[in-house]
Motif scaffolding. Structure first.
Motif, short mmCIF file in Angstrom:
data_model
loop_
_atom_site.label_atom_id
_atom_site.label_comp_id
_atom_site.label_asym_id
_atom_site.label_seq_id
_atom_site.Cartn_x
_atom_site.Cartn_y
_atom_site.Cartn_z
N VAL A 18 0.85 -1.18 0.00
CA VAL A 18 0.00 0.00 0.00
C VAL A 18 0.89 1.23 0.00
O VAL A 18 1.96 1.23 0.61
CB VAL A 18 -0.91 0.01 1.26
CG1 VAL A 18 -1.67 1.32 1.39
CG2 VAL A 18 -1.88 -1.16 1.24
N GLU A 19 0.46 2.29 -0.69
CA GLU A 19 1.21 3.53 -0.64
C GLU A 19 1.23 4.05 0.80
O GLU A 19 0.16 4.19 1.42
CB GLU A 19 0.57 4.59 -1.55
CG GLU A 19 0.75 4.33 -3.04
CD GLU A 19 2.21 4.44 -3.45
OE1 GLU A 19 2.94 5.26 -2.88
OE2 GLU A 19 2.62 3.68 -4.36
N PRO A 20 2.40 4.34 1.37
CA PRO A 20 2.47 4.79 2.78
C PRO A 20 1.56 5.98 3.09
O PRO A 20 1.02 6.07 4.19
CB PRO A 20 3.94 5.15 2.95
CG PRO A 20 4.66 4.25 1.98
CD PRO A 20 3.74 4.16 0.79
N GLU A 21 1.38 6.87 2.12
CA GLU A 21 0.54 8.05 2.36
C GLU A 21 -0.91 7.68 2.67
O GLU A 21 -1.63 8.46 3.29
CB GLU A 21 0.58 8.98 1.14
CG GLU A 21 1.91 9.67 0.92
CD GLU A 21 2.96 8.77 0.28
OE1 GLU A 21 2.59 7.65 -0.18
OE2 GLU A 21 4.14 9.17 0.23
N LYS A 22 -1.33 6.49 2.24
CA LYS A 22 -2.70 6.07 2.54
C LYS A 22 -2.89 5.92 4.05
O LYS A 22 -3.97 6.20 4.58
CB LYS A 22 -3.00 4.74 1.85
CG LYS A 22 -4.43 4.25 2.06
CD LYS A 22 -4.74 3.00 1.28
CE LYS A 22 -6.19 2.55 1.50
NZ LYS A 22 -6.52 1.31 0.76
N PHE A 23 -1.84 5.48 4.74
CA PHE A 23 -1.90 5.33 6.19
C PHE A 23 -1.54 6.63 6.92
O PHE A 23 -2.22 7.03 7.86
CB PHE A 23 -0.96 4.22 6.66
CG PHE A 23 -1.39 2.83 6.26
CD1 PHE A 23 -2.64 2.58 5.72
CD2 PHE A 23 -0.52 1.76 6.41
CE1 PHE A 23 -3.03 1.30 5.35
CE2 PHE A 23 -0.90 0.48 6.06
CZ PHE A 23 -2.15 0.24 5.52
N THR A 24 -0.46 7.28 6.48
CA THR A 24 0.05 8.44 7.22
C THR A 24 -0.73 9.71 6.95
O THR A 24 -0.84 10.58 7.82
CB THR A 24 1.53 8.67 6.90
OG1 THR A 24 1.68 8.88 5.49
CG2 THR A 24 2.38 7.48 7.33
N ILE A 25 -1.27 9.84 5.74
CA ILE A 25 -2.06 11.03 5.39
C ILE A 25 -3.54 10.68 5.26
O ILE A 25 -4.40 11.36 5.82
CB ILE A 25 -1.54 11.65 4.06
CG1 ILE A 25 -0.09 12.11 4.23
CG2 ILE A 25 -2.43 12.83 3.65
CD1 ILE A 25 0.55 12.62 2.96
N GLY A 26 -3.84 9.59 4.56
CA GLY A 26 -5.23 9.21 4.31
C GLY A 26 -6.04 8.99 5.58
O GLY A 26 -7.16 9.48 5.70
N ILE A 27 -5.46 8.24 6.53
CA ILE A 27 -6.16 8.06 7.80
C ILE A 27 -5.44 8.77 8.95
O ILE A 27 -5.98 8.87 10.05
CB ILE A 27 -6.36 6.57 8.14
CG1 ILE A 27 -5.02 5.84 8.32
CG2 ILE A 27 -7.21 5.88 7.08
CD1 ILE A 27 -5.18 4.43 8.85
N GLY A 28 -4.22 9.24 8.70
CA GLY A 28 -3.53 10.08 9.67
C GLY A 28 -2.83 9.35 10.79
O GLY A 28 -2.72 9.87 11.90
N GLN A 29 -2.33 8.14 10.53
CA GLN A 29 -1.66 7.36 11.57
C GLN A 29 -0.17 7.23 11.29
O GLN A 29 0.23 7.02 10.15
CB GLN A 29 -2.28 5.97 11.68
CG GLN A 29 -3.75 5.97 12.09
CD GLN A 29 -4.00 6.66 13.41
OE1 GLN A 29 -4.80 7.58 13.47
NE2 GLN A 29 -3.30 6.25 14.45
N GLU A 30 0.65 7.32 12.33
CA GLU A 30 2.10 7.21 12.19
C GLU A 30 2.67 5.96 12.84
O GLU A 30 3.55 5.30 12.30
CB GLU A 30 2.78 8.45 12.79
CG GLU A 30 2.45 9.73 12.04
CD GLU A 30 3.07 10.96 12.67
OE1 GLU A 30 3.91 10.80 13.58
OE2 GLU A 30 2.72 12.07 12.26
N LYS A 31 2.16 5.62 14.03
CA LYS A 31 2.63 4.44 14.76
C LYS A 31 1.42 3.71 15.33
O LYS A 31 0.39 4.33 15.61
CB LYS A 31 3.60 4.83 15.88
CG LYS A 31 4.88 5.49 15.38
CD LYS A 31 5.73 5.99 16.53
CE LYS A 31 6.99 6.70 16.01
NZ LYS A 31 7.80 7.27 17.12
N MET A 32 1.57 2.41 15.53
CA MET A 32 0.47 1.59 16.06
C MET A 32 0.99 0.78 17.24
O MET A 32 1.92 -0.02 17.10
CB MET A 32 -0.06 0.67 14.97
CG MET A 32 -1.24 -0.20 15.38
SD MET A 32 -1.97 -1.03 13.94
CE MET A 32 -0.73 -2.28 13.57
#
Length: 390
Positions: free
Chosen positions: A28-42
C-alpha cells in the motif's frame, strides 16, 4: 457544586509498528496510512498485556493514597472484555489496592463505554460529594492481519478520577445523545476480531455527530464560537476532522483557525498509539490538554463520543484554574520515549500469540515487558495477574 475530571492519564504497551513499514509490507502507498487516515505508529500489545493490565497501569500513573481510600466506585468501559461474567473492574480494584467498600462494574457499548461511565460517575458524585470515581477506558483493537481494518488497530487505556471540585475540567450539565440499532461494527462473542462496514460506519459517525450537535445547540443556546476546541472519538485521526468540517463554517474565521489548530493538537497521541476504542476520545482530550499552548483556564471544550451499534453523545467541560499543574505531561513523554519499534515479522508473531481457551495452563514470559502490572499466565481457567510492587 462542580463535578468533573480531577485526574487523567493513559498507558500504552511498550511496542509499536511504524505505519510506513506496515504499508510497504501490505503493498500500500504509505501516504494512505500516514495522510489518508492520519496514523504514524500503532501500539502493539504483547501477550502479557490485556485490557485489565492496560487499565491498571494507566490508573497507577495518576492515583495516590488519598484516591485509593476515597474511590468507592470503579467503572470499566471496554469492548474487549475478558470474561462474560466477572467485570474487569474487579480485577483492577484488587491490583490497585483500592478501598474495599466500593462498587466495581464493567460497561459495554462499543467505544461509548467510558462516556457512559463518566455520566454514571457524575450522578454518584452528586449524591456523594466526598466520593471519587475511577473511570477506565481500555481496549485492544484487533481486526486481523492483512485486513482492511488492520491499519486502524491499537492498544491502550485511559484512566480518570471523577470528583467534586475537579482540578482539570468541570463537566457542564447540558448534553445531547442518540441511539439507533445499526450494524456498522460488531464483534460476536465467538470472534476475537471485529466485523465492520467501514464506509457505513464513517457515514453514521458523521450523521450522529451532526444530529447531537444540533440537539446540543438547541438545549444549551451555545454555538461553535463559544468553543476553544472539540475532541472527537478517533478510530483514526482523520475521522474527527471529517466530522468537524461539516459544521466548522458556522464559526467566524478566528474560531475556525483555533478549532483546526487545537484539533491537530488533540490527535498527536492517537496518531502514535492507534485506536483504543473506549479510551480514544479521552486519549484525544489528554493530547489536547498536554500539547495545545492556546488553551486557557475557563476554555470550553466539546467532546463527541461515538460507539458503533450505535450510541453518540456531545457534552462539554470547562478548564479549571492551573489545570496544567495536574497533568501527567512528563510521564507521558517518558512513556513515548521508552517504546521500542518492532518489525512487521515480529508484530505478526506477537499478534498470533493467543491465550488458551481450552483450560490448559500457560506461563507467559514477561521479562521483556517493563509494565508494573502484567498477565503472567493462565491456571485453572483463571488469569494470573502480577503487580510487581506487591
Amino acid at each position: 457544586m462542580k463535578i468533573g475530571i480531577d485526574k487523567i492519564g493513559f498507558f500504552a504497551p511498550h511496542m509499536y509498528v511504524d505505519m510506513n513499514k506496515l504499508a510497504v509490507a501490505r503493498n500500500v502507498e504509505p501516504e494512505k496510512f500516514t495522510i489518508g487516515i492520519g496514523q504514524e505508529k500503532m501500539a502493539i500489545a504483547p501477550i502479557t498485556q490485556d485490557p485489565v493490565t492496560l487499565a491498571a497501569n494507566a490508573a497507577l500513573m495518576i492515583l495516590d493514597e488519598t484516591d485509593r481510600g476515597k474511590i468507592d466506585f470503579v467503572i470499566f468501559g471496554t469492548e474487549s472484555g475478558i470474561d462474560n461474567s466477572k467485570s474487569g473492574a474487579v480485577y483492577v480494584h484488587h491490583l490497585l489496592g483500592l478501598n474495599p467498600n466500593a462498587r466495581s462494574i464493567e460497561v459495554k457499548q462499543a467505544c461509548y463505554g467510558a462516556t457512559a461511565g463518566i455520566q454514571m460517575a457524575k450522578g454518584h458524585i452528586a449524591l456523594n460529594p466526598e466520593s471519587r470515581v475511577l473511570v477506565l477506558g481500555s481496549d485492544i483493537a484487533r481486526y486481523g492481519l492483512n485486513t482492511s481494518g488492520e491499519s486502524t488497530q491499537g492498544a491502550g487505556a485511559v484512566a480518570m478520577v471523577i470528583s467534586a471540585e475537579p482540578k482539570i475540567m468541570a463537566l457542564e450539565n447540558k448534553s445531547a445523545y442518540l441511539t439507533a440499532d445499526i450494524m456498522d461494527f460488531w464483534r460476536p462473542v465467538y470472534s476475537d476480531t471485529a466485523f465492520v462496514d467501514g464506509k457505513f460506519s464513517n457515514e453514521q459517525y458523521i450523521h450522529f455527530f451532526t444530529t447531537v450537535w444540533e440537539q446540543y445547540k438547541n438545549k444549551s443556546g451555545l454555538e461553535l464560537n463559544n468553543f476553544e476546541a472539540i475532541c472527537f472519538h478517533l478510530p483514526y485521526t482523520k475521522m474527527g476532522l471529517k466530522a468537524l468540517r461539516t459544521v466548522i463554517e458556522e464559526a467566524d474565521e478566528a474560531t475556525q483557525e483555533k478549532l483546526l489548530a487545537n484539533y491537530q493538537s488533540s490527535t498527536t497521541y492517537n496518531r502514535n498509539i492507534g485506536n483504543i476504542y473506549t479510551g480514544s476520545l479521552y486519549l484525544s482530550l489528554v493530547s489536547l490538554l498536554e500539547q495545545s499552548e492556546q488553551l486557557k483556564e475557563g476554555s470550553r471544550i466539546g467532546l463527541y463520543s461515538y460507539g458503533s451499534g450505535a450510541v453518540g453523545e456531545f457534552f462539554t467541560g470547562i478548564l479549571q484554574p492551573n489545570y496544567r499543574d495536574y497533568l501527567q505531561t512528563k510521564s507521558h513523554a517518558e512513556l513515548f520515549a521508552s517504546r521500542t519499534e518492532i518489525s512487521i515479522e515480529e508484530y505478526e508473531e506477537v499478534f498470533q500469540q493467543t491465550i488458551p481457551v481450552d483450560g490448559s495452563t500457560a506461563t507467559f514470559d514477561a521479562t521483556k515487558d517493563p509494565a508494573t502490572i502484567y498477565l503472567a499466565g493462565m491456571k485453572d481457567n483463571m488469569r494470573q495477574y502480577v503487580n510487581k510492587t506487591h
